[in-house]
Structures are given as structure tokens and as C-alpha cells.
Design an enzyme around this catalytic site. Structure first.
Site, mmCIF file in Angstrom:
data_model
loop_
_atom_site.group_PDB
_atom_site.id
_atom_site.type_symbol
_atom_site.label_atom_id
_atom_site.label_comp_id
_atom_site.label_asym_id
_atom_site.label_seq_id
_atom_site.Cartn_x
_atom_site.Cartn_y
_atom_site.Cartn_z
ATOM 1 N N ASP A 8 -6.984 -9.799 18.882
ATOM 2 C CA ASP A 8 -7.745 -10.177 17.694
ATOM 3 C C ASP A 8 -7.850 -11.698 17.734
ATOM 4 O OD1 ASP A 8 -8.630 -10.925 15.194
ATOM 5 O OD2 ASP A 8 -6.990 -9.984 14.072
ATOM 6 N N LYS A 70 -13.992 -20.801 15.928
ATOM 7 C CA LYS A 70 -14.674 -19.505 16.046
ATOM 8 C C LYS A 70 -15.995 -19.522 15.266
ATOM 9 C CE LYS A 70 -13.877 -14.637 14.999
ATOM 10 N NZ LYS A 70 -12.879 -13.661 14.556
ATOM 11 N N GLU A 147 -14.355 -6.067 14.625
ATOM 12 C CA GLU A 147 -13.040 -6.138 13.953
ATOM 13 C C GLU A 147 -12.822 -5.004 12.950
ATOM 14 O OE1 GLU A 147 -12.995 -10.161 12.543
ATOM 15 O OE2 GLU A 147 -12.845 -10.917 14.588
ATOM 16 N N ASP A 170 -13.062 -6.681 5.173
ATOM 17 C CA ASP A 170 -12.292 -7.624 5.979
ATOM 18 C C ASP A 170 -12.682 -9.049 5.611
ATOM 19 O OD1 ASP A 170 -11.152 -9.228 7.900
ATOM 20 O OD2 ASP A 170 -11.870 -8.095 9.619
HETATM 21 P P1 ADP Z 1 -8.857 -14.603 10.704
HETATM 22 O O1 ADP Z 1 -8.979 -13.169 11.120
HETATM 23 O O2 ADP Z 1 -10.150 -15.205 10.341
HETATM 24 O O3 ADP Z 1 -8.082 -15.436 11.634
HETATM 25 P P2 ADP Z 1 -6.747 -13.854 8.875
HETATM 26 O O4 ADP Z 1 -6.978 -12.416 8.665
HETATM 27 O O5 ADP Z 1 -5.567 -14.260 9.669
HETATM 28 O O6 ADP Z 1 -8.056 -14.596 9.366
HETATM 29 O O7 ADP Z 1 -6.684 -14.522 7.438
HETATM 30 C C1 ADP Z 1 -6.567 -15.882 7.308
HETATM 31 C C2 ADP Z 1 -6.925 -16.275 5.916
HETATM 32 O O8 ADP Z 1 -6.111 -15.564 4.999
HETATM 33 C C3 ADP Z 1 -6.689 -17.748 5.684
HETATM 34 O O9 ADP Z 1 -7.802 -18.313 5.056
HETATM 35 C C4 ADP Z 1 -5.472 -17.756 4.789
HETATM 36 O O10 ADP Z 1 -5.498 -18.828 3.899
HETATM 37 C C5 ADP Z 1 -5.612 -16.454 4.033
HETATM 38 N N1 ADP Z 1 -4.324 -15.973 3.530
HETATM 39 C C6 ADP Z 1 -3.244 -15.583 4.242
HETATM 40 N N2 ADP Z 1 -2.226 -15.241 3.428
HETATM 41 C C7 ADP Z 1 -2.685 -15.407 2.158
HETATM 42 C C8 ADP Z 1 -2.127 -15.221 0.851
HETATM 43 N N3 ADP Z 1 -0.874 -14.810 0.675
HETATM 44 N N4 ADP Z 1 -2.895 -15.510 -0.228
HETATM 45 C C9 ADP Z 1 -4.148 -15.947 -0.063
HETATM 46 N N5 ADP Z 1 -4.742 -16.139 1.131
HETATM 47 C C10 ADP Z 1 -4.028 -15.875 2.227
HETATM 48 MG MG MG Z 2 -9.422 -11.359 11.405
#
Ligand code: ADP
Ligand code: MG
Length: 577
Positions: A8, A70, A147, A170
Site C-alpha cells: 500500500d 503521491k 485501494e 477510504d
Molecule cells: P494514506 O493512505 O494516504 O497514506 P492513511 O490511511 O495512512 O493515508 O491516513 C493518513 C491520514 O490519516 C493522515 O492525514 C493522518 O493525519 C490521518 N489520521 C491518522 N490517525 C488519525 C486520527 N487519530 N485522527 C485523525 N486523523 C488521523
Molecule cells: Mg491509503
């Protein structure tokens, strides 16, 4: 059979998983963590850091770090990193390489094949760029998977016997995807998908950041250029506050000075959950349209949906969950960790490709997320106007798919046709994305209206093949759009590999120490001036032990440094974000 890993590749975090012993499992990185921040940094010594260590540096040296690249995949945008320009493909390849190294280490074998996930809404160029990033990292990309489809596969794998209509929502760091699917008897049928490639958790953080800056009379864009250190630090504070507001009713945010430092007496601002919810309302509002579009395309309504599955870290926000509750009058499901479910699904997909017995009763069908077609002309009362888009494969058609359409020449004695292929939903081609072209020659002379066919074949990776032929001629014209001008040539690929190889990689054993060093360097600017000499001397000692390369003295210096930290009230191992 060589292992195929599932990756991922996220905007914020990337993860890697493998299907082993009949189930998908995450692969931890060099720090023993599942999430590797998608951040790349080049240190002052010209060495490369990827992941958590780079994230530490992003706060103190934002110009040496690149993140969120990305978002620019598939574009010509270049990101500057420590004075050099890098493409999003190159930066992504560094993250992929780091994941691959972790997988090799964890599995104790070389890893050369992968399934990589992309947002469903990624267009052909963005998918192609992702594939190239894999190649640069030494990975053959066996499949590009959407995804949300991967997330659905994780749920489908663990819940094979149910019969349900499911909506996957998502919201990651940078993108928003909605997928509607039907599950019955081990078959997962993706029915429709919609989304936005510029809406994610980072926008929520930035909204809070912009509002704090605005209170000080500044605009985010200009402040970012003029005071990068203040903004980088404040962004980090906002990110932390945003996450805390998931659990707490109110948080205090300390405002850094121009150099990005925060001290005990720094000004603080209080932000309540209600005020934050109000602030991000316009972003929540933007979630509605893709949800409605996915439902409309799937001929469903909110009350047809049995389960709403939440994926992506940003769906942890109460405001997002509240939106789902209101829209569907239903409690959303988060049975799996929203950060991990996509990587696990990629590993299930890898098992499907490898014909693993544990998945032989699982079938998945996916759809193409965009409409694909060609440019045509229209005739209006003696006037011929070019620039119109004629679809051949409509969005949300189940893939793989092959469709043929009949076209006619418009001019007398027209001997050739230039087929220009576009992707998008607009009536006029200029608002869609051009993804390739093909020339058909040898049309026999004669009046206008000579018939020719165009066939589009769209495969499981989201890659399009175009064929054209004239009825009167035996010759067929064929192009696979991925091999078109948009791909990197071998020479360009070799050049990129060489450029990346010039970066110095830290040995794996050094990564934890690098991270500790960067963490402490950041603390120096934060702790009280009385404590600073003590910390600095422990850091100096540690740094000099590291450059000596003597394992034992590094170990001793590391212990001293960790003790110093804990004496000063900081906990490196148990630190938050
Ligand atoms: P990506 O797939 O785009 O890498 P993720 O699924 O890892 O993203 O999610 C990342 C996002 O989730 C970030 O913007 C982060 O700030 C947010 N995030 C992660 N944990 C929390 C939380 N506890 N509360 C609010 N936002 C969160
Ligand atoms: Mg993601």
C-alpha cells in the site's frame, strides 16, 4: 515460487504485507513498525533517509525532505530536495525500495515481485507512474489494484459466506475514494467507484493550520515561503491536535516562533472539537458528491447498503464518522485497522495471482473507474466542429472488458484517421485527459462515410489497448497505451537508477540510531536553555561514537543518550507522533 508482496503506497504512510500460512500478514519495517511514513530526506552529508527518521527531519529541515509526492504522480511536477530535483516516481521508488528491503530482511529471501495499490481514481498516467516507481525499486509489478478493492478483499477474505451490499469509504492523507460492491458466495463484485484525488486528511490539517495563521494575519501559501520553519512546526502541531481531537474534547496548540521553536512560555491556542468540526465542515461537505456518484452509478441508495466500511487514517475523525452515520443512518464498520486493511488486501490479491489454495474459493471482479473514448467531430447545420468526446468504455464497466465501436470518415477521399484517446467524463476532449493516439492509414479513396472500427480492451491493471481497422482493408492498427510515449524509455530508466544510486544508503542497523539522532536534534531547539548543554553533550558523544563505527561504543553512547532523555522527561521509544 518467489514471494509476491502486497504494497500500500500511501500519500502519508506506506505498508507492506505478505500472504503466508493461509492468511495476509503485515511485514514490519526496520523499526519493528508496520507503517513507514512516505517521507524521503537527504541529510547534510548527502545520505538518504526514508520513513520515520525522515519525518523527524521534516520538522527541523523541511527543505531537505519531500512528502506527499503521491499527489503529483503522473504529472511533470518535480520536487526539490536538498537542492536537487526529483520526480514523484523517483521519490516513490525510494519508499518502495525501503519497503522491499524490509520485506527481504523479514522473509529472509530476495523479493522481486509485488502487487501495488493505487487510489481507484488514479488515471492511466498515475497508474503507469506507480508501475515505473516499482521498476525503479527493483520490483516487477504483477498487478496494480485499486485501494478500496484491496480493502474490500480483506473484508471479503475474512467474511466469505455473507451476502451483502457494501460501501467502502477510504479517506487517506491525500485522496478520497468510494467503492460500492456486492458480495455473494465468495464473489466480490465491484459495482461502481468514485472519488477525488485532492481531498484527504492533510487538507484537514491544513485547514486548521491556515486558520491559526490567519488569526495572526498570515496566509498559508505566503507564510510557507517566507517562514518555512514556523509553518513546518505549526503543521506538525496541528497534525497532532487533529489526532488528539479524535479522542479529546479540546486541545491546546503551542505556537512556534519564526525559527520553528516552541518553548514553555510559547503562546497557546485552545481548539475545541466543536470549533474544529465547524472549521472542517466545507471538507466534510465535499465527501458527499463522490458518495452520491458511486451510489448513483451502482443504482443504489443509502438504505440499500448493508455495511459501510471505513478505510484510511482520516476516517478516525469523529466528524467523518458522524457524516457516515447521518448519511446512511448506520454505524460504520471498522473491524480492521483502517491504516492496514489496504496492504492486507494487496497480499490477498497477491495470493490470488499466485493461485494460493487458501483463496481458491474467492473471486473478485473490478471496474474501470473512468470513461474511455476517442475524439470525434460533430456536424451542426453544415458546420463541422472538432473536439468532442465519444465514449467507448463507460466508467464502472466490469473489467477486463473489450468493446468495439463503428466510426465513419468525415471527408471525401479521406485516406487516414488520427485516433486520439481520452479518459474522463466531459463532453469535450479538452477537459479530459489525453492518454494516447494511433494513426490509421490506407483507407481506400471514395466518398465520406467509409466505415472503420475502434476496439478498446481494458485489462485488470487498468491498462488500455487500442485497435483500429478499416472494413475494406485487412490491416489492423494496434497500440498498447502503456508502451506509448508516456512511459520512461530504457535510457531514462537507467539514468534514473543511476541518479538514485548516487545517494548513500544507511545500513539497516544504523536506521534506529539515525532516527534517535534526528529526534534529539529536534529536541535541542525545544527544551529549556538550562537543559540544553546536557542534551547536546550526550548527542555529541553519540554522534562521535556513530562516526567511529565501533559497535560497542555506539551502544554505550546510545544508552547514555536515552538515559539523558528520560532524565529530561522525554521518552524516545514511547514518543507520540
Ligand atoms: P494514506 O493512505 O494516504 O497514506 P492513511 O490511511 O495512512 O493515508 O491516513 C493518513 C491520514 O490519516 C493522515 O492525514 C493522518 O493525519 C490521518 N489520521 C491518522 N490517525 C488519525 C486520527 N487519530 N485522527 C485523525 N486523523 C488521523
Ligand atoms: Mg491509503
Amino acid at each position: 515460487m518467489p514471494p509476491i508482496i502486497g504494497i500500500d503506497l500511501g500519500t502519508t504512510n506506506s505498508l507492506c504485507a505478505i500472504f503466508q500460512d493461509g492468511t495476509p500478514q503485515l511485514i514490519p519495517n526496520a523499526f519493528g513498525e508496520n507503517l513507514t511514513p512516505s517521507i524521503v530526506c537527504v541529510t547534510e552529508e548527502g545520505a538518504l533517509l526514508v520513513g520515520a527518521a525522515a519525518r523527524e527531519l521534516r520538522v527541523t529541515q523541511p527543505d531537505r525532505c519531500a512528502a506527499c509526492f503521491k499527489r503529483f504522480m503522473g504529472s511533470h511536477e518535480q520536487l526539490s530536495l536538498a537542492g536537487k530535483q526529483y520526480t514523484p516516481v523517483e521519490l516513490s521508488s525510494l519508499v518502495l525500495k525501503s519497503l522491499r528491503d524490509d520485506a527481504c530482511h523479514h522473509l529472509g529471501t530476495d523479493v522481486t515481485e509485488a502487487v501495488i495499490t493505487v487510489p481507484a481514481y488514479f488515471n492511466d498516467n498515475q497508474r503507469q507512474a506507480t508501475k515505473q516507481a516499482g521498476e525503479l525499486a527493483g520490483l516487477r509489478v504483477k498487478r496494480i489494484v485499486n485501494e478500496p478493492t484491496a480493502a474490500a478483499l480483506t473484508y471479503g477474505f475474512h467474511d466469505r459466506d455473507s451476502e451483502k451490499k457494501i460501501l467502502v469509504i477510504d479517506l487517506g492523507g491525500g485522496t478520497f475514494d468510494v467503492t460500492y460492491m456486492d458480495v455473494f458466495e465468495g464473489t466480490l463484485e465491484i459495482v461502481s467507484t468514485a472519488g477525488e484525488s485532492f481531498l484527504g486528511g492533510e487538507d484537514f490539517t491544513d485547514r486548521l493550520l491556515a486558520s491559526l495563521l490567519q488569526k495572526q494575519g498570515r496566509q498559508l501559501e505566503t507564510a510557507e515561503l517566507q517562514e518555512p520553519h514556523r509553518v513546518a512546526r505549526l503543521r506538525q502541531q496541528c497534525e497532532m491536535a487533529k489526532r488528539q481531537l479524535t479522542k479529546l474534547e479540546a486541545v491546546k496548540i503551542k505556537l512556534p516562533d519564526a525559527a520553528g521553536h516552541i518553548a514553555d512560555d510559547s503562546l497557546t491556542v485552545n481548539v475545541t472539537r466543536t470549533a474544529y468540526a465547524k472549521l472542517v465542515e466545507p471538507l466534510i461537505e465535499r465527501l458527499k458528491q463522490p458518495v452520491a456518484k458511486a451510489l448513483r452509478d451502482g443504482r443504489a441508495s443509502p438504505d440499500n447498503i448493508d455495511d459501510v466500511i471505513l478505510v484510511g487514517g482520516a476516517t478516525r475523525m469523529p466528524a467523518v464518522q458522524e457524516f457516515v452515520r447521518r448519511y446512511f443512518s448506520k454505524e460504520p464498520l471498522c473491524r480492521f485497522n483502517p491504516d492496514e486493511v489496504v496492504a492486507l488486501g494487496a497480499a490477498v490479491q497477491a495470493a490470488l495471482i499466485a493461485d494460493d489454495q487458501a483463496v481458491d474459493d474467492l473471486v473478485m471482479t473490478d471496474v474501470c473507474p473512468h470513461t474511455l473514448g476517442v475524439e470525434t467531430v460533430k456536424e451542426f447545420a453544415n458546420e463541422v466542429k472538432p473536439g468532442y468526446f465519444t465514449p467507448i468504455i463507460h466508467r464502472n464497466t466490469t473489467i477486463p472488458v473489450s468493446r468495439e465501436e463503428l466510426f465513419r470518415t468525415v471527408a471525401p477521399n479521406q485516406r487516414e484517421v488520427h485516433v486520439v484517446v481520452y479518459q474522463g467524463e466531459h463532453r469535450r476532449v479538452e477537459q479530459n485527459l489525453k492518454i494516447g493516439e494511433l494513426k490509421v492509414t490506407g483507407i481506400p479513396p471514395g466518398p465520406a462515410g467509409k466505415e472503420f472500427y475502434i476496439r478498446f480492451t481494458y485489462d485488470l491493471n487498468g491498462i488500455l489497448e487500442v485497435e483500429a481497422y478499416v472494413l475494406a482493408s485487412p490491416k489492423k492498427y494496434r497500440t498498447v497505451l502503456t508502451h506509448n510515449a508516456r512511459g520512461l524509455s530504457q535510457a531514462e530508466l537507467d539514468e534514473a537508477i543511476q541518479k538514485l544510486q548516487s545517494l548513500k544508503y544507511y545500513p539497516r542497523e544504523d536506521l534506529e540510531n539515525q532516527r534517535l539522532l534526528r529526534y534529539c536534534e529536534r529536541l535541542v531547539g525545544e527544551i529549556s536553555p538550562f537543559q540544553r548543554p546536557q542534551l547536546e553533550s550526550a548527542i555529541d558523544h553519540f554522534e562521535s561514537a556513530m562516526s567511529s563505527g565501533d559497535k560497542e561504543s555506539v551502544q554505550v553512547a546510545q544508552t547514555t543518550l536515552l538515559q539523558t532523555l528520560s532524565m529530561l522527561g522525554y521518552d524516545f521509544r514511547g514518543r507520540g507522533e
